[in-house]
Design an enzyme around this catalytic site. Structure first.
Site, PDB file in Angstrom:
ATOM      1  N   GLU A  27      66.505  33.376  51.821  1.00  0.00           N
ATOM      2  CA  GLU A  27      66.400  32.076  51.160  1.00  0.00           C
ATOM      3  C   GLU A  27      67.324  31.092  51.876  1.00  0.00           C
ATOM      4  OE1 GLU A  27      67.049  32.289  46.928  1.00  0.00           O
ATOM      5  OE2 GLU A  27      66.881  30.112  46.678  1.00  0.00           O
ATOM      6  N   ASN A  72      65.132  29.993  44.153  1.00  0.00           N
ATOM      7  CA  ASN A  72      65.326  28.724  43.462  1.00  0.00           C
ATOM      8  C   ASN A  72      65.216  27.545  44.429  1.00  0.00           C
ATOM      9  OD1 ASN A  72      65.800  30.242  41.167  1.00  0.00           O
ATOM     10  ND2 ASN A  72      68.019  30.121  41.300  1.00  0.00           N
ATOM     11  N   ASN A 172      58.382  29.971  42.027  1.00  0.00           N
ATOM     12  CA  ASN A 172      59.449  30.960  41.853  1.00  0.00           C
ATOM     13  C   ASN A 172      60.047  30.839  40.456  1.00  0.00           C
ATOM     14  OD1 ASN A 172      61.625  32.847  42.957  1.00  0.00           O
ATOM     15  ND2 ASN A 172      62.874  31.131  42.242  1.00  0.00           N
ATOM     16  N   GLU A 173      60.108  31.946  39.739  1.00  0.00           N
ATOM     17  CA  GLU A 173      60.788  32.014  38.426  1.00  0.00           C
ATOM     18  C   GLU A 173      60.526  30.777  37.573  1.00  0.00           C
ATOM     19  OE1 GLU A 173      64.939  33.100  39.030  1.00  0.00           O
ATOM     20  OE2 GLU A 173      64.362  35.123  39.646  1.00  0.00           O
ATOM     21  N   TYR A 244      67.929  41.786  38.562  1.00  0.00           N
ATOM     22  CA  TYR A 244      69.176  42.178  39.227  1.00  0.00           C
ATOM     23  C   TYR A 244      69.978  43.035  38.264  1.00  0.00           C
ATOM     24  CZ  TYR A 244      67.951  38.654  42.667  1.00  0.00           C
ATOM     25  OH  TYR A 244      67.309  37.948  43.650  1.00  0.00           O
ATOM     26  N   GLU A 292      62.028  40.348  43.897  1.00  0.00           N
ATOM     27  CA  GLU A 292      63.487  40.180  43.907  1.00  0.00           C
ATOM     28  C   GLU A 292      64.096  41.324  43.116  1.00  0.00           C
ATOM     29  OE1 GLU A 292      65.415  36.433  43.101  1.00  0.00           O
ATOM     30  OE2 GLU A 292      63.689  35.314  43.868  1.00  0.00           O
ATOM     31  N   GLN A 352      69.061  39.967  48.817  1.00  0.00           N
ATOM     32  CA  GLN A 352      68.355  39.389  49.935  1.00  0.00           C
ATOM     33  C   GLN A 352      68.709  40.208  51.176  1.00  0.00           C
ATOM     34  OE1 GLN A 352      68.567  35.084  50.010  1.00  0.00           O
ATOM     35  NE2 GLN A 352      68.225  34.943  47.809  1.00  0.00           N
TER      36      GLN A 352
END
Ligand code: AHR
Length: 503
Positions: A27, A72, A172-173, A244, A292, A352
């Site tokens: 990212e 993000n 994304n999200e 996560y 992720e 990542q």
């Protein structure tokens, strides 16, 4: 000693492993791109400014696909800023991470890097502050051969051949209130449906990922998946999952059980996809892209402080978790869990790859590249976990931890590589006080012998690696014996193990 058993038969299979389960993520965040993969002027960098030592480690990990450019970050990204002559590219405020984006590396440069890394690009489009037209223009720029406004622009920018990017994430999200352009499930469902429809008209060969929940604890989970997939089902191929894990209360036994949370998250998302399938009388399945996943908690407080008090820096050190030995065990466990679901989890991205919650680090100011503890379980699982996941019958002692019940001491998966005539068992002993004797009955794999038993162990759960010293790295162990088609291995307490058999 406690005992566990695995009975393996090559006719009992889960599925072939889609190699894209070993994907990762870069990212525009912190020092992932600038100072991470790209550092012109560094003696370690090549003619394009890419760090050769970093590329070497990425290739070693055999990462087949890399998600880009966020995260993000993508939700306020203007892709047009990142192409064309570098000197004309604007600097922009990156609102997601309160940083300054200089656009020196953009999507053409990243595609070039990915080629050098032997990886495909998984591209995310901005469905936060932008919409259908921008996503279509970006796809036309990347994938259309030539003869249209955006494809000719790409050619003018020096990229005659289309990038042929196959996998595209629809935002994304978008369920997360922190996301720029956050949407309700109804709003996202409609926008993603119409964007997907248009994108598949431009390039019917692409695969699309609809945004799922940002984590298992989102209050809108799993309603988000049910409502949005009802809209996107016919046009998309995957739903995304993100999660996560961490050990904020410093309870190792409970921490080693978090892979059970990943397991139940995956099962619930499969059930939700199949509920929508039934409702729509659909034929196809929606597969999962766990794009992720990782351990992330060490750096949170420092990052919040930096973003609040020192905003708008170029490539500030953010999310630089330094991983310890128990984090490596958890990463190994999470990979076992992903493999156990190889029939539906077809893509996954370790988030990542470099400097940002990453297996590969570079020293600040242009020094060495080095390997974090989590590099190793990823490396071995990616290299040897290819082939067919088998469905073994497993018997293991269990224990309870603070927030988990019936946690098996043994967490394991077996992958059979028919072509290479190899069987690899990945196994973690989650018991932190007692060793475990594992017997594996290889009855249908006649003539297979032990090739190697590799172990990741450390007496100090908190041991870390650094540029100066590698305290956590795997070793071969003389802990497996074979008697006919049955092997017996000693799995020491709190260890990650890879036991490979070959013909
Ligand atoms: O990987 C770090 C961040 O975690 C990503 O930008 C975002 O998608 C997630 O919340």
């Amino acid at each position: 000693m406690k005992k566990a058993k695995m009975l393996i038969d090559r006719s009992f299979t889960v599925a072939d492993v889609d190699k894209r389960i070993y994907g990762s993520f870069i990212e525009h965040l912190g020092r992932a791109v600038y100072d991470g993969i790209y550092q012109p002027g560094n003696p370690m960098s090549d003619e394009d400014g890419f760090r050769r030592d970093v590329l070497e480690m990425v290739r070693e990990m055999q990462v087949p696909i890399v998600r880009y450019p966020g995260g993000n970050f993508v939700s306020s990204f203007v892709w047009e800023d990142s192409v064309g002559p570098v000197s004309e590219r604007p600097r922009r405020l990156d609102l997601a991470w309160r940083s300054l984006e200089k656009n020196e590396v953009g999507l053409n440069e990243f595609s070039r890097w990915a080629k050098k890394a032997d990886a495909e690009v998984m591209m995310a489009v901005n469905l936060g502050t932008r919409g259908i037209a921008d996503a279509c223009n970006l796809l036309e720029y990347c994938n259309h051969p030539e003869g249209t406004f955006y494809s000719d622009l790409r050619v003018k920018h020096g990229y005659k051949d289309p990038h042929k990017i196959k996998v595209w994430c629809l935002g994304n999200e978008m369920d997360g209130p922190w996301q720029l352009g956050h949407k309700t499930m109804e709003e996202y469902g409609r926008l993603a449906e119409e964007t997907a429809k248009a994108m598949k008209i431009i390039d019917p060969d692409i695969e699309l990922v609809s945004c799922g929940s940002s984590n298992l604890n989102m209050p809108t989970f799993p309603q988000w998946e049910a409502v949005t997939l009802e809209r996107t089902y016919d046009y998309v191929d995957f739903v995304s999952m993100h999660n996560y894990y961490g050990n904020p209360t410093n309870d190792t036994l409970d921490y080693l059980a978090v892979s059970d949370d990943m397991d139940s998250f995956i099962r619930s998302v499969i059930a939700t996809c199949d509920f929508v399938k039934a409702k729509k009388r659909a034929k196809k399945n929606i597969n999962l892209s766990f794009d992720e996943w990782n351990v992330w908690f060490h750096s949170n407080a420092a990052d919040n402080d930096r973003m609040k008090n020192q905003p708008w820096q170029i490539a500030p050190p953010l999310l630089e978790d330094v991983y310890n030995f128990e984090d490596a065990l958890v990463v190994g466990l999470l990979m076992i869990t992903l493999l156990q679901h190889a029939d539906r989890v077809k893509m996954a991205c370790l988030a990542q790859l470099v400097n940002v919650i990453a297996p590969i680090m570079t020293e600040q100011g242009g020094g060495k590249a080095w390997k974090q503890t989590i590099f190793y379980p990823f490396l071995y699982t990616s290299r040897y976990g290819r082939g067919t996941v088998l469905q073994p019958v497993v018997d293991s002692p269990v224990h309870d931890s603070k927030t988990h019940e019936n946690v098996t001491d043994l967490s394991s998966v077996a992958v059979w590589n028919q072509e290479k005539e190899e069987l690899t068992v990945f196994a973690v002993n989650r018991n932190i006080e007692e060793d475990l004797e594992l017997s594996i009955d290889l009855r249908s794999l006649e003539g297979y012998h032990l090739a190697v038993h590799v172990v990741l162990e450390n007496e100090d759960m908190k041991a870390v690696n650094s540029a100066a010293e590698e305290k956590v790295s795997p070793k071969t162990a003389d802990r497996t014996k074979m008697d006919g088609q049955v092997s017996t291995s000693l799995l020491k307490k709190a260890t990650w193990n890879m036991i490979r058999f070959a013909k």
